[in-house]
Write an enzyme that holds these catalytic residues in place. Sequence first.
Site, short mmCIF file in Angstrom:
data_model
loop_
_atom_site.label_atom_id
_atom_site.label_comp_id
_atom_site.label_asym_id
_atom_site.label_seq_id
_atom_site.Cartn_x
_atom_site.Cartn_y
_atom_site.Cartn_z
CG ASP A 31 -39.59 48.78 6.74
OD1 ASP A 31 -40.43 49.68 7.41
OD2 ASP A 31 -38.64 48.23 7.49
CB CYS A 57 -12.47 40.51 23.45
SG CYS A 57 -11.68 40.64 21.70
CG HIS A 116 -15.81 37.49 21.24
ND1 HIS A 116 -16.34 38.45 21.90
CD2 HIS A 116 -14.75 37.81 20.24
CE1 HIS A 116 -15.68 39.63 21.50
NE2 HIS A 116 -14.69 39.24 20.74
CD GLU A 127 -18.78 36.57 23.76
OE1 GLU A 127 -17.76 36.08 24.32
OE2 GLU A 127 -18.80 37.77 23.20
N1 GLN Z 1 -10.59 46.47 20.60
C1 GLN Z 1 -9.99 45.45 20.79
C2 GLN Z 1 -9.34 44.94 19.49
O1 GLN Z 1 -9.73 45.26 18.51
C3 GLN Z 1 -11.11 44.59 21.41
C4 GLN Z 1 -12.05 44.00 20.46
C5 GLN Z 1 -13.19 43.20 21.24
O2 GLN Z 1 -13.29 43.58 22.32
N2 GLN Z 1 -14.02 42.65 20.32
O3 GLN Z 1 -8.47 44.23 19.85
#
Ligand code: GLN
Length: 555
Positions: A150, A383, A509, A511
């Site tokens: 690349d 989220c 999050h 995860e």
């Molecule tokens: N769109 C939503 C926000 O900005 C949720 C973001 C997300 O799920 N990471 O608050």
Amino acid sequence: MTKYIFITGGVVSSLGKGLSAAAIGNLLKARGLTVTFLKLDPYINVDPGTMNPYQHGEVFVTDDGAETDLDLGHYERYTSITMSKENNYTTGKIYFNVISKERRGDYLGGTVQVVPHITNEIKHSIKAVAKGNKNQVDVVIVEIGGTVGDIESLPFLEAIRQFPFDVGRENVLYIHLTLVPYIKAADELKTKPTQHSVNKMREIGIQPDILLCRTDRALASDLKKKIALFCSVELSAVITARDVASIYEVPLVFHHEKLDETIVKKLGLKTPKPELRRWKRIVRVITKPKGRVRIALVGKYVDLKDSYKSLYESLIHGGIGNQLGVDVEWIDSEDLEGKRVDRILKDCDGVLVASGFGHRGIEGKVSAIRYAREKEVPFFGICLGMQCAVIEFARNVVGLQKASSAEFDPKTPHPVIDLLPEQRHLVDKGATMRLGAYLCHIQKKTRAYGIYRERAISERHRHRYEFNNIYRDQMEQKGMIFGGLSPDGKLVEMIEIPNHPWFVAVQFHPEFKSRPDEPHPLFQSFIKSAHQLFIQRTQDKTVVEKTSRKNRRKK
Ligand code: GLN
């Protein structure tokens, strides 16, 4: 003296450079070495935060709030080493630094060029990461994104070509990941693509020391000899990187091929044999689980599984924690709109509604949540998943029929989800969300507390919108519990509803912090509850079958 391992890829993309780097880190750590990683990405975005998940896959968020490549997720999951903004550089970030220095006058009088200014900046990022948090690390594993050949990755390859002249050849190892395809018509594995790829590396001035040959079957010793001869590597350095059923097998496959032994020998490192008992136990649970659960993962980017990489892996970890296998049913939230959601989700033991941006698929998410709430199916919202759970509750329990989020319906009369105050006046889109680790205080006597067993937790964030506090009392009166709040009590971080087997949603999050050997408590608890539903349904089915058999006999 720090040792440097450079991992490049050839022939095609998606051969698993990130997993290979993570697996090598896992093995070296298991040999008692301190390790860190650096991912060098050849695109011009300063970070992947501004890219569509379909372009790039998941954006992995670090504790210090960097939006990074998803390979950093693999590094953390395989080694439990915490990554930071120093562990991921893109072409954009390198150029940004060089151009900022040029404007400041750091190179006054000189012409600023790719070689040496860009390459020096790249080498600087590699040496900086070697410093570690407290002490200089034993080994830095540097993964170069893209495929050799690349145009984009050339400055990175040039920088790593120069690297041994700075630190000594004996402290550098080049590992090249390549493909050895099986050609059905010839009934043969072919080595030519590997030869070409290694030639390409040599043209740039890099002779690989070790070849990881990705293949769907074991490489016979004749074939290994041929690759060794044509590519000028030692026979012991031709490694079969066989396809595996679970990604967590990769370190064990590499170890079986003596890759870790070859690496430490070539780098002159003296270490004991790796301690792999814990990791073997994980793989055993994955390959021989005591049962299985089926989880619906409802999202809008499900066509590209990499978009929800950490979520998917966390569900697998939740399974490991319960000695269970997890089958993930990928459901496009748009496909639920105007459909009989109960029919689509009826075989799932749990529903997870994932994160996302924009209005597409929102109504599908809301109906999936309504189904899970009303039918008492374990529900986990993450989220945007939490934001949709708030909208669903506001509409169907509180009675605010037009409730929505200001993100997808700016004119809604009931913005139960609204912009964070500090987001209102921002113009730039890059790295301006609420990002990284924040403390959350958990309220006693909540399910959240029962799961975490701690009052203060820290989780990573990536969002602009949040629960609108104007609606807190109304929601509370109708039964919603705010199980987790920011330390000042102003931001809602976790919600739950009582009288339901498992209904928890979080603004953060979780995860990003789950590991196969340390499953995140929320995922572990969610999977446990899903399994309980599975058992209950199986028992109910048996009772129904027995009764109908009895009734038939009576007739
Ligand atoms: N769109 C939503 C926000 O900005 C949720 C973001 C997300 O799920 N990471 O608050």
